[in-house]
Design a protein around this motif. Structure first.
Motif, mmCIF file in Angstrom:
data_model
loop_
_atom_site.group_PDB
_atom_site.id
_atom_site.type_symbol
_atom_site.label_atom_id
_atom_site.label_comp_id
_atom_site.label_asym_id
_atom_site.label_seq_id
_atom_site.Cartn_x
_atom_site.Cartn_y
_atom_site.Cartn_z
ATOM 1 N N VAL A 236 1.605 -13.147 -6.214
ATOM 2 C CA VAL A 236 2.160 -11.808 -6.389
ATOM 3 C C VAL A 236 1.405 -10.880 -5.452
ATOM 4 C CG1 VAL A 236 2.546 -9.901 -7.991
ATOM 5 C CG2 VAL A 236 2.721 -12.255 -8.807
ATOM 6 N N PRO A 237 2.105 -10.047 -4.666
ATOM 7 C CA PRO A 237 1.378 -9.155 -3.760
ATOM 8 C C PRO A 237 0.382 -8.268 -4.503
ATOM 9 C CG PRO A 237 3.724 -9.156 -3.267
ATOM 10 C CD PRO A 237 3.566 -9.912 -4.547
ATOM 11 N N ALA A 238 -0.763 -8.030 -3.871
ATOM 12 C CA ALA A 238 -1.704 -7.061 -4.412
ATOM 13 C C ALA A 238 -1.098 -5.674 -4.270
ATOM 14 C CB ALA A 238 -3.030 -7.142 -3.664
ATOM 15 N N LEU A 239 -1.355 -4.813 -5.238
ATOM 16 C CA LEU A 239 -0.849 -3.438 -5.193
ATOM 17 C C LEU A 239 -2.035 -2.499 -5.080
ATOM 18 C CD1 LEU A 239 1.466 -1.387 -5.384
ATOM 19 C CD2 LEU A 239 1.245 -1.480 -7.881
ATOM 20 N N ALA A 240 -2.125 -1.799 -3.962
ATOM 21 C CA ALA A 240 -3.226 -0.869 -3.735
ATOM 22 C C ALA A 240 -2.950 0.468 -4.416
ATOM 23 C CB ALA A 240 -3.437 -0.663 -2.241
ATOM 24 N N GLU A 241 -4.002 1.236 -4.616
ATOM 25 C CA GLU A 241 -3.848 2.594 -5.106
ATOM 26 C C GLU A 241 -3.220 3.454 -4.005
ATOM 27 O OE1 GLU A 241 -4.471 4.012 -8.109
ATOM 28 O OE2 GLU A 241 -4.841 1.985 -8.838
ATOM 29 N N PRO A 242 -2.413 4.453 -4.367
ATOM 30 C CA PRO A 242 -1.853 5.348 -3.344
ATOM 31 C C PRO A 242 -2.963 5.988 -2.512
ATOM 32 C CG PRO A 242 -0.755 5.687 -5.445
ATOM 33 C CD PRO A 242 -1.919 4.782 -5.721
ATOM 34 N N VAL A 243 -2.724 6.088 -1.215
ATOM 35 C CA VAL A 243 -3.732 6.643 -0.308
ATOM 36 C C VAL A 243 -3.058 7.618 0.646
ATOM 37 C CG1 VAL A 243 -3.429 4.702 1.291
ATOM 38 C CG2 VAL A 243 -5.546 6.038 1.347
ATOM 39 N N LYS A 244 -3.745 8.718 0.965
ATOM 40 C CA LYS A 244 -3.212 9.667 1.927
ATOM 41 C C LYS A 244 -3.252 9.049 3.320
ATOM 42 C CE LYS A 244 -4.276 13.886 -0.625
ATOM 43 N NZ LYS A 244 -4.981 15.196 -0.609
ATOM 44 N N VAL B 152 0.847 -1.192 0.000
ATOM 45 C CA VAL B 152 0.000 0.000 0.000
ATOM 46 C C VAL B 152 0.885 1.245 0.000
ATOM 47 C CG1 VAL B 152 -1.866 1.222 1.166
ATOM 48 C CG2 VAL B 152 -1.698 -1.277 1.368
ATOM 49 N N PRO B 153 0.954 2.004 -1.110
ATOM 50 C CA PRO B 153 1.698 3.260 -1.106
ATOM 51 C C PRO B 153 0.936 4.316 -0.290
ATOM 52 C CG PRO B 153 1.414 2.400 -3.348
ATOM 53 C CD PRO B 153 0.465 1.666 -2.457
ATOM 54 N N VAL B 154 1.608 4.945 0.659
ATOM 55 C CA VAL B 154 0.968 5.893 1.571
ATOM 56 C C VAL B 154 1.596 7.275 1.391
ATOM 57 C CG1 VAL B 154 0.427 6.414 3.970
ATOM 58 C CG2 VAL B 154 0.540 4.038 3.222
#
Length: 246
Positions: A148-156, A115-117
């Motif tokens: 393969v790891p799930a990739l989340a959308e960037p979140v604040k 999860v990109p934060v």
């Protein structure tokens, strides 16, 4: 009598495919076909190991090889799907190259979700999700993973904390100090996530907001200052060790 050679050989290439796998024919084209035909010089009768991220590992045998595509005959299942530890890595994007490395190592270490934060000190304003996913796929292909790891959308960060699930522990690397990571992770159970800040870390207001989450646990990663990418890999490795995956 000489031993029967292992089939398929250990040198057999591995390939991730988006198509759900099962016995029968499978057409491969595009960059994947270029890799098998142009790079690996695959010929009719050659084997390839296949995985789709969900159903395990399968054996494909080249039935016909063209210049831009090839037909595989999926003949058997080699392995069942692996059990993936329920761990998320929530990491602030860092500069290109280093965030790619984080994605690659997250896959190698067994993370279920990346999860990109976005934090106040995050210096990256755009994130190439396709490139990050490609790095994770390549790591899975090379390291024998069937997931393969799930990739989340960037979140604040504020949105991440507001919607945080109550049944998932949140270990956040706090550069101002926290419980020894290994001990804290051993004491917890169930689903978990690791939160890593950007270069420069979290600011005071962000740190207070994280600590206000009921399931949040501040952890320390030793006496040395770690770069964000090193901290991510170290924290994930500690969790895997603490929870018995290693």
């Amino acid at each position: 009598m000489p031993a029967t050679p292992a089939w398929p050989p250990q040198s057999t290439p591995r390939l991730f495919v988006e198509t759900p796998l099962g016995l029968g024919p499978l057409r491969v084209d595009g960059p994947q076909a270029h890799y098998l035909v142009g790079v690996m010089r695959m010929k009719t009768g050659d084997p390839v190991k296949l995985f789709d991220g969900a159903s395990g590992e399968w054996l494909g045998v080249a039935a016909s090889v063209g210049k831009r595509d090839l037909m595989l005959d999926v003949t058997q299942k080699l392995r069942e799907a692996e059990t993936v530890p329920d761990l998320w890595l929530c990491a602030a994007p860092i500069k290109k190259g280093r965030i790619d490395w984080v994605a690659e190592k997250a896959c190698e270490l067994g993370v279920a979700r990346l999860v990109p934060v976005l934090t106040r000190r995050t210096i990256i304003d755009r994130l190439n999700g396709e490139r990050l996913r490609a790095h994770m796929i390549e790591a899975a292909e090379q390291c024998g993973r069937t997931a393969v790891p799930a990739l989340a959308e960037p979140v604040k960060l504020a949105a991440l904390l507001r919607d945080w699930p109550t049944d998932r522990a949140l270990f956040f690397a706090d550069e101002t100090g926290g419980a020894p990571a290994l001990a804290a992770m051993r004491a917890a159970s169930g689903a978990a996530a690791i939160l890593i800040g950007p270069e420069g870390g979290f600011d005071d207001e962000e740190r207070a907001a994280i600590r206000a989450v009921p399931s949040a646990v501040a952890i320390g990663l030793g006496p040395r200052i770690l770069r964000a990418d090193t901290a991510a890999a170290a924290a994930v490795a500690l969790w895997m060790a603490a929870r018995g995956d290693w």
